[in-house]
Structures are given as C-alpha cells and as structure tokens.
Design a protein around this motif. Structure first.
Motif, mmCIF file in Angstrom:
data_model
loop_
_atom_site.group_PDB
_atom_site.id
_atom_site.type_symbol
_atom_site.label_atom_id
_atom_site.label_comp_id
_atom_site.label_asym_id
_atom_site.label_seq_id
_atom_site.Cartn_x
_atom_site.Cartn_y
_atom_site.Cartn_z
ATOM 1 N N PRO A 145 0.863 -1.159 0.248
ATOM 2 C CA PRO A 145 0.071 -0.011 0.083
ATOM 3 C C PRO A 145 0.870 1.247 0.003
ATOM 4 C CG PRO A 145 -0.878 -1.643 1.553
ATOM 5 C CD PRO A 145 0.366 -2.204 1.519
ATOM 6 N N ASN A 146 2.064 1.191 0.645
ATOM 7 C CA ASN A 146 2.786 2.517 0.776
ATOM 8 C C ASN A 146 3.510 2.631 -0.731
ATOM 9 O OD1 ASN A 146 5.878 3.589 1.375
ATOM 10 N ND2 ASN A 146 4.367 4.495 2.792
ATOM 11 N N GLY A 147 3.620 3.773 -1.298
ATOM 12 C CA GLY A 147 4.123 3.871 -2.610
ATOM 13 C C GLY A 147 5.841 3.681 -2.469
ATOM 14 N N SER A 148 6.205 4.124 -1.508
ATOM 15 C CA SER A 148 7.843 3.947 -1.511
ATOM 16 C C SER A 148 8.299 2.280 -1.230
ATOM 17 C CB SER A 148 8.642 4.621 -0.292
ATOM 18 O OG SER A 148 8.359 6.070 -0.289
ATOM 19 N N ASP A 149 7.518 1.557 -0.424
ATOM 20 C CA ASP A 149 7.848 0.187 -0.249
ATOM 21 C C ASP A 149 7.334 -0.664 -1.626
ATOM 22 O OD1 ASP A 149 8.237 0.481 2.411
ATOM 23 O OD2 ASP A 149 6.323 -0.214 3.162
ATOM 24 N N ARG A 150 6.429 0.168 -2.437
ATOM 25 C CA ARG A 150 6.172 -0.590 -3.599
ATOM 26 C C ARG A 150 7.144 -0.475 -4.638
ATOM 27 N NH1 ARG A 150 1.376 1.141 -3.784
ATOM 28 N NH2 ARG A 150 1.655 3.105 -5.090
ATOM 29 N N ARG A 151 7.755 0.898 -4.554
ATOM 30 C CA ARG A 151 8.684 0.911 -5.602
ATOM 31 C C ARG A 151 9.999 0.423 -5.132
ATOM 32 N NH1 ARG A 151 6.872 6.555 -5.260
ATOM 33 N NH2 ARG A 151 8.547 6.798 -3.637
ATOM 34 N N ASN A 152 10.395 0.319 -3.986
ATOM 35 C CA ASN A 152 11.641 -0.581 -3.615
ATOM 36 C C ASN A 152 11.465 -2.074 -3.759
ATOM 37 O OD1 ASN A 152 12.961 1.708 -2.864
ATOM 38 N ND2 ASN A 152 12.218 1.748 -0.688
ATOM 39 N N ALA A 153 10.236 -2.445 -3.460
ATOM 40 C CA ALA A 153 10.053 -3.983 -3.811
ATOM 41 C C ALA A 153 10.201 -4.178 -5.241
ATOM 42 C CB ALA A 153 8.778 -4.333 -3.352
ATOM 43 N N LEU A 154 9.562 -3.333 -6.250
ATOM 44 C CA LEU A 154 9.718 -3.754 -7.574
ATOM 45 C C LEU A 154 11.057 -3.446 -8.045
ATOM 46 C CD1 LEU A 154 7.752 -4.250 -10.022
ATOM 47 C CD2 LEU A 154 7.533 -2.002 -10.286
ATOM 48 N N ASP A 155 11.884 -2.420 -7.560
ATOM 49 C CA ASP A 155 13.321 -2.244 -8.064
ATOM 50 C C ASP A 155 14.056 -3.392 -7.458
ATOM 51 O OD1 ASP A 155 12.766 0.043 -8.884
ATOM 52 O OD2 ASP A 155 13.533 1.122 -7.407
ATOM 53 N N ALA A 159 15.817 -5.995 -10.205
ATOM 54 C CA ALA A 159 17.214 -5.697 -10.380
ATOM 55 C C ALA A 159 18.108 -6.956 -10.915
ATOM 56 C CB ALA A 159 17.659 -5.478 -8.897
ATOM 57 N N GLU A 160 19.273 -6.730 -11.415
ATOM 58 C CA GLU A 160 19.941 -8.022 -12.010
ATOM 59 C C GLU A 160 19.831 -9.060 -11.187
ATOM 60 O OE1 GLU A 160 24.268 -8.916 -13.709
ATOM 61 O OE2 GLU A 160 24.028 -6.699 -13.119
ATOM 62 N N GLY A 161 19.422 -10.270 -11.518
ATOM 63 C CA GLY A 161 19.562 -11.496 -10.644
ATOM 64 C C GLY A 161 18.222 -11.577 -10.014
ATOM 65 N N GLY A 162 17.263 -10.603 -9.845
ATOM 66 C CA GLY A 162 16.147 -10.500 -9.219
ATOM 67 C C GLY A 162 15.058 -11.426 -9.684
ATOM 68 N N PRO A 169 14.472 -14.373 -19.856
ATOM 69 C CA PRO A 169 13.167 -14.786 -20.627
ATOM 70 C C PRO A 169 12.072 -15.437 -19.754
ATOM 71 C CG PRO A 169 15.310 -15.452 -21.670
ATOM 72 C CD PRO A 169 15.443 -15.360 -20.131
ATOM 73 N N GLN A 170 12.430 -15.925 -18.690
ATOM 74 C CA GLN A 170 11.270 -16.619 -17.681
ATOM 75 C C GLN A 170 10.529 -15.574 -16.714
ATOM 76 O OE1 GLN A 170 10.585 -19.452 -18.966
ATOM 77 N NE2 GLN A 170 12.260 -19.258 -20.140
ATOM 78 N N ALA A 171 11.078 -14.411 -16.789
ATOM 79 C CA ALA A 171 10.594 -13.725 -15.528
ATOM 80 C C ALA A 171 9.256 -13.325 -15.534
ATOM 81 C CB ALA A 171 11.480 -12.305 -15.899
ATOM 82 N N ALA A 172 8.549 -13.144 -16.508
ATOM 83 C CA ALA A 172 7.235 -12.991 -16.718
ATOM 84 C C ALA A 172 6.477 -14.155 -16.239
ATOM 85 C CB ALA A 172 6.710 -12.762 -18.572
ATOM 86 N N GLU A 173 6.816 -15.297 -16.144
ATOM 87 C CA GLU A 173 6.061 -16.422 -15.645
ATOM 88 C C GLU A 173 6.267 -16.303 -14.102
ATOM 89 O OE1 GLU A 173 7.856 -19.762 -17.356
ATOM 90 O OE2 GLU A 173 7.486 -19.300 -19.375
ATOM 91 N N ARG A 174 7.013 -15.404 -13.448
ATOM 92 C CA ARG A 174 7.106 -15.274 -11.918
ATOM 93 C C ARG A 174 6.313 -14.285 -11.320
ATOM 94 N NH1 ARG A 174 12.390 -17.386 -13.666
ATOM 95 N NH2 ARG A 174 13.530 -15.317 -13.518
#
Length: 257
Positions: A145-155, A159-162, A169-174
């Motif tokens: 719900p918190n915008g900063s938490d959302r951005r940081n979690a998505l970042d 991120a490389e290796g995230g 190529p398999q990222a969309a499936e996860r």
C-alpha cells in the motif's frame, strides 16, 4: 544539457502529414502506419499536429517546412536536422516496451547500430513482462500500500538477478509468484556516498544503480548536475544541510570528496 527532450507521441487513429515520394517518403509512411497513424497530404494539414517532409529538392523541402510550421505543425525534414523540430529515433520494439535510440539528429547510422546491439540483449519476452506488470497494478497496490515500499520492492525484483530480472526470458512467468510470495518490502534506509570526482563516469556500478532507485537525494551544493541527473527523475532532491525528517524509502546523501 541534453539537446532534445525525448517524448513518445500517441498517434493511433490520428492524421500525420507525409510529403515525399521514393524510398524516403515510403519509409516515413511506414513509420506512421506502424504507430497506428493515418498518413495524409498537405491539404489535410489542419487535421494534423505532426509532419514528415521527405523531398530530395532542398528548396522545396525548406518551403514545405515553412508552410507547415506556419500552420502550427511540428515538422521533421529528412536529412536536414537544422530544420527538424523533432527527430525520429531508431526503435527497438518489445510492445508495450519501446526503446528509442536517438542522437538528436547527429547520426542516424549510430542510432541504428546501437539498436542492433540492444536487439541481441533484450529478450522478446520483455514485452510480456511489461504487460503482466501493467495488469498487476491493483495487486501490487494491495500487497504494498505504501508507494515507497512498492517502488523498492519492484526495484529489488527487477534488479539484476532478481525474481523479475528483465533480461531473464522466464521473468514474466514469475510475476504471480512474486505477488503471492513471502518477500518483504525493502525497509527504509539511508546510504552516504562520498564522490571521488565530479565526473559521472567515475561512479561505480553500485553507486549508479543506487542513484537510479533513490527516493530522496540529499546532496552537497557542489555536486554537479551531470551526477544529480543520474538519479531517478521523480526523486525528491534537497541540498545539504537538510533539517527536515528523512522520508520513507531509500535516501542517498551525496558528498564531494
């Protein structure tokens, strides 16, 4: 200072003036149609906002640019960058992801070769990942719900290796697994960076990545704009000394050595 302000125009269903024939004119027509636009001639200029001029005759091209410019259209004149009010980059298409390689008209050939390099790097699945993230906005807001938490979690996920590494190529499936998993939001933190020089090329890879994900940037007044501009565009910037409360999310303090 950048020479041009990159913008993505939505022209689907809208008329765009194309003046020209031969290979140049055909190329501009295909470009407009590829973006869903409707190529039209000068008589319909009053219904358009953009114009492409692809004429071999320099005098005719200059005259057309003036006529259309006087009517309020933004013009692009093939092979005459000094007359262009906008330029067209070399486009890497991973719909809905578009990567535009531009040189502000300096060298179309260079932009093309850069695109070809990135074509090998970015997987075709990148568009699928972007579409999946778009469809998951409500689910992301619900989980973070918190915008900063959302951005940081998505970042962190992107991120490389995230878990959602865009080059995997398999990222969309996860994406669904990430949204329903047990990963915790990245906690707020403050990181201080002592700059070795005023040259942005001297930033370490880690420092560049941190600037690209920062929420709040507190900086020495002597830090040059070239380095500040490496930070996230919508990050909050404040000069030191800073007496306010540190906002949530990632805060970076930049100091000159």
């Amino acid at each position: 200072m950048i020479r041009s302000l990159p913008l993505l125009h939505r022209i689907a269903g809208k008329k765009v003036v194309v003046i020209g024939d031969g290979e140049m004119g055909e190329a501009k027509t295909r470009l407009v149609e590829r973006a869903g636009g409707i190529p039209c001639g000068e008589p319909e200029a009053h219904q358009a906002k953009l114009a492409f001029i692809a004429l071999e005759d320099e005098k005719a091209a200059r005259a057309a640019a003036k006529r259309l410019g006087d009517k309020g259209l933004l013009v692009n004149v093939a092979d005459m960058p000094e007359l262009c009010e906008f330029t067209t980059p070399s486009i890497l298409d991973r719909d809905p992801v578009l990567v535009a390689m531009g040189t502000s008209g300096a060298s179309a050939g260079l932009a093309k070769q850069l695109r070809l390099r990135f074509e090998k790097l970015l997987p075709q699945s990148l568009g699928t990942l972007a579409a999946k993230l778009e469809q998951s906005r409500d689910a992301m807001r619900a989980r973070f719900p918190n915008g900063s938490d959302r951005r940081n979690a998505l970042d962190a996920a992107l991120a490389e290796g995230g878990l959602l590494d865009p080059l995997d190529p398999q990222a969309a499936e996860r994406v669904d697994d990430w949204l329903t998993g047990s990963e915790q939001a990245v906690a707020s933190q403050t990181i201080e960076i002592q700059l070795a020089s005023d040259d942005p090329d001297d930033l370490t890879l880690k420092q560049a990545r941190l600037l690209g994900t920062v929420d709040t940037l507190l900086h020495d007044p002597k830090v040059p704009a070239a380095i500040l501009d490496r930070s996230r565009a919508d990050a909050l910037r404040r000069e030191l000394p800073f007496d306010g409360d540190t906002p949530e999310g990632l805060t970076i303090i930049l100091r000159m050595a």
